[in-house]
Design an enzyme around this catalytic site. Structure first.
Site, mmCIF file in Angstrom:
data_model
loop_
_atom_site.group_PDB
_atom_site.id
_atom_site.type_symbol
_atom_site.label_atom_id
_atom_site.label_comp_id
_atom_site.label_asym_id
_atom_site.label_seq_id
_atom_site.Cartn_x
_atom_site.Cartn_y
_atom_site.Cartn_z
ATOM 1 N N LYS A 165 -4.844 -4.924 -2.832
ATOM 2 C CA LYS A 165 -5.069 -3.535 -2.281
ATOM 3 C C LYS A 165 -6.460 -3.513 -1.537
ATOM 4 O O LYS A 165 -7.499 -4.170 -1.890
ATOM 5 C CB LYS A 165 -5.334 -2.517 -3.426
ATOM 6 C CG LYS A 165 -4.364 -2.098 -4.311
ATOM 7 C CD LYS A 165 -3.143 -1.433 -3.544
ATOM 8 C CE LYS A 165 -2.052 -0.869 -4.469
ATOM 9 N NZ LYS A 165 -0.975 0.214 -3.620
ATOM 10 N N ASP A 193 -1.816 -4.309 0.713
ATOM 11 C CA ASP A 193 -1.367 -2.881 0.934
ATOM 12 C C ASP A 193 -2.653 -2.180 1.265
ATOM 13 O O ASP A 193 -3.581 -1.971 0.340
ATOM 14 C CB ASP A 193 -0.795 -2.468 -0.606
ATOM 15 C CG ASP A 193 -0.378 -1.122 -0.586
ATOM 16 O OD1 ASP A 193 -0.419 -0.424 0.560
ATOM 17 O OD2 ASP A 193 0.429 -0.577 -1.372
ATOM 18 N N GLU A 220 1.676 -3.700 3.415
ATOM 19 C CA GLU A 220 2.166 -2.458 3.359
ATOM 20 C C GLU A 220 1.303 -1.116 3.932
ATOM 21 O O GLU A 220 0.205 -1.256 3.928
ATOM 22 C CB GLU A 220 2.221 -1.837 1.652
ATOM 23 C CG GLU A 220 3.622 -2.661 0.863
ATOM 24 C CD GLU A 220 3.569 -2.204 -0.433
ATOM 25 O OE1 GLU A 220 3.608 -0.942 -0.550
ATOM 26 O OE2 GLU A 220 3.710 -3.105 -1.390
ATOM 27 N N ASP A 245 5.655 2.403 3.331
ATOM 28 C CA ASP A 245 5.788 2.941 2.100
ATOM 29 C C ASP A 245 5.550 4.235 1.942
ATOM 30 O O ASP A 245 6.531 5.025 1.965
ATOM 31 C CB ASP A 245 4.343 2.325 1.232
ATOM 32 C CG ASP A 245 4.537 2.686 -0.270
ATOM 33 O OD1 ASP A 245 5.535 3.395 -0.700
ATOM 34 O OD2 ASP A 245 3.551 2.141 -1.075
ATOM 35 N N LYS A 269 10.603 3.873 -3.657
ATOM 36 C CA LYS A 269 10.254 4.295 -4.915
ATOM 37 C C LYS A 269 10.977 5.462 -5.230
ATOM 38 O O LYS A 269 11.117 6.351 -4.645
ATOM 39 C CB LYS A 269 8.593 4.620 -4.826
ATOM 40 C CG LYS A 269 7.891 3.437 -4.783
ATOM 41 C CD LYS A 269 6.442 3.878 -4.654
ATOM 42 C CE LYS A 269 5.496 2.515 -4.051
ATOM 43 N NZ LYS A 269 4.258 2.991 -3.807
#
Length: 373
Positions: A165, A193, A220, A245, A269
């Site tokens: 992250k 991400d 991402e 995303d 997702k």
């Protein structure tokens, strides 16, 4: 002849602690706050679904999901559980968006339908066991030393890829990746991400070019989701492949991104798409456009992640899995479901349906609403 009319729907709040806060550029998560749906049909079949709402991504919370579920449940009573497309249409007519809670209903309906068909959910979705699923493991945003130590630990535990992250300043994010590469070496698969944290195309490209020497698989969501018209420019100029995303919520978003040539990869997702019914439409669109597909999640338990794993087995176009969040829990409320094996391997149940349920010990004390016919 089985009677698959929906006889009862129960709505539960599920709170669970994490080993430590999970931090992304949009803020920290200190506790799992999910909603579980249990659907029973007239012939006694029971289906489970779960959602993990995310205030800063899908605009839903445990409380909004709990309330909206009480609009949806009465409208689905008496409906044939096997008519999933019809149930999705009913929910969409009642309220716009709210895809997180709709996904929990959708998963429960698919659980019932696959059980009635006598098939594991992945087979009901048209898939087969033609690949081994493995999950990455995510390094939470934080101090450089902590992120490096976590990455080294995840490598030692055998996870085949590490996701990091990011989403702060260029200097801070480059320092994090430099330290992680020093810890895990130059070749272990590494993904990043930003969760929209670099905001603008120019800022994102500056970071992406600075990170180019560190052998990154993909990045991402580098820019703000509302700036999706700039994503194609970022993708064209970036030395690192771009995965959408937050900008790829449902099939309409996917079609738009494909038309724009905005990126080469999608992260699907269930809590963004509204469930399996609509997620499969994203898979079909992505596959037709040669988009590399990943299936991920929010903070679902092994129940919600089991649904995601079944989806991942439904198409050869799905190449990556991000199923690690249940490993961050201090407690496991799920009976059955996926199993985490050595080296990040995810074993999917072969029993009919979803193959997962929430332990009654957790539901017995949960806040609950029930609708019956």
């Amino acid at each position: 002849m089985p009677n698959t009319t929906i006889r009862s729907i129960e709505i539960f709040k599920l709170f669970l602690p994490l080993k430590e806060p999970f931090v992304i550029s949009l803020g920290p998560i200190n506790q799992v706050q999910n909603v579980v749906i249990r659907i029973r049909t007239a012939d006694g079949c029971t289906g489970y679904g779960e959602c993990s709402p995310y205030l800063t991504i899908n605009g839903e919370s445990i409380d909004t999901c709990y309330v909206v579920a009480q609009y949806l449940a009465p409208a689905l009573l008496g409906h044939d559980a096997l008519d999933i497309a019809g149930a999705v249409a009913i929910m969409n007519r009642i309220i716009y968006a709210n895809n997180s809670i709709k996904s929990a209903f959708d998963i429960a309906l698919h659980d019932v339908a696959a059980q009635q068909a006598g098939l594991p959910l992945y087979a009901f979705l048209g898939g087969q066991r033609n690949k081994i699923l493995t999950t990455d493991m995510t390094v939470s945003l934080g101090p450089v030393e902590k992120m490096q130590a976590d990455a080294v630990l995840f490598q030692q535990l055998g996870f085949p890829a590490i996701k990091v992250k990011l989403g702060e300043t260029l200097e801070a994010d480059v320092a994090r990746i430099r330290a992680i590469r020093e810890g895990i070496g130059p070749t272990h698969p590494l993904r990043i991400d930003a969760n929209q944290g670099w905001h603008t195309a120019d800022a994102a490209l500056a970071v992406l070019h600075a990170l180019a020497p560190y052998n990154i698989d993909h990045c991402e969501e580098p820019i703000a989701r509302h700036a999706f018209m700039d994503l194609a420019r970022v993708s064209a100029a970036s030395p690192i492949s771009i995965m959408a995303d937050e900008t790829c919520g449902d099939e309409h978003d996917a079609a738009r991104l494909i038309q724009l040539g905005a990126c080469t990869q999608f992260n699907i997702k269930l809590g963004k798409s509204g469930g399996l019914h609509r997620a499969r439409k994203i898979v079909d669109l992505g596959a037709a456009a040669s988009i590399v597909l990943q299936v991920g999640g929010f903070m679902e338990s092994r129940l919600g992640m089991t649904a995601a794993a079944h989806l991942a087995l439904s198409s050869s176009a799905i190449q990556h899995c991000d199923f690690d969040t249940p490993l961050m829990y201090t407690e496991d409320p799920v009976v059955g479901g996926i199993r985490y094996l050595a080296n990040g391997v995810v074993d999917v149940p072969d029993t009919p349906g979803l193959g997962a349920a929430i332990d009654e010990a957790y539901l017995r004390h949960a806040e609950k609403r029930e609708f019956t016919r």
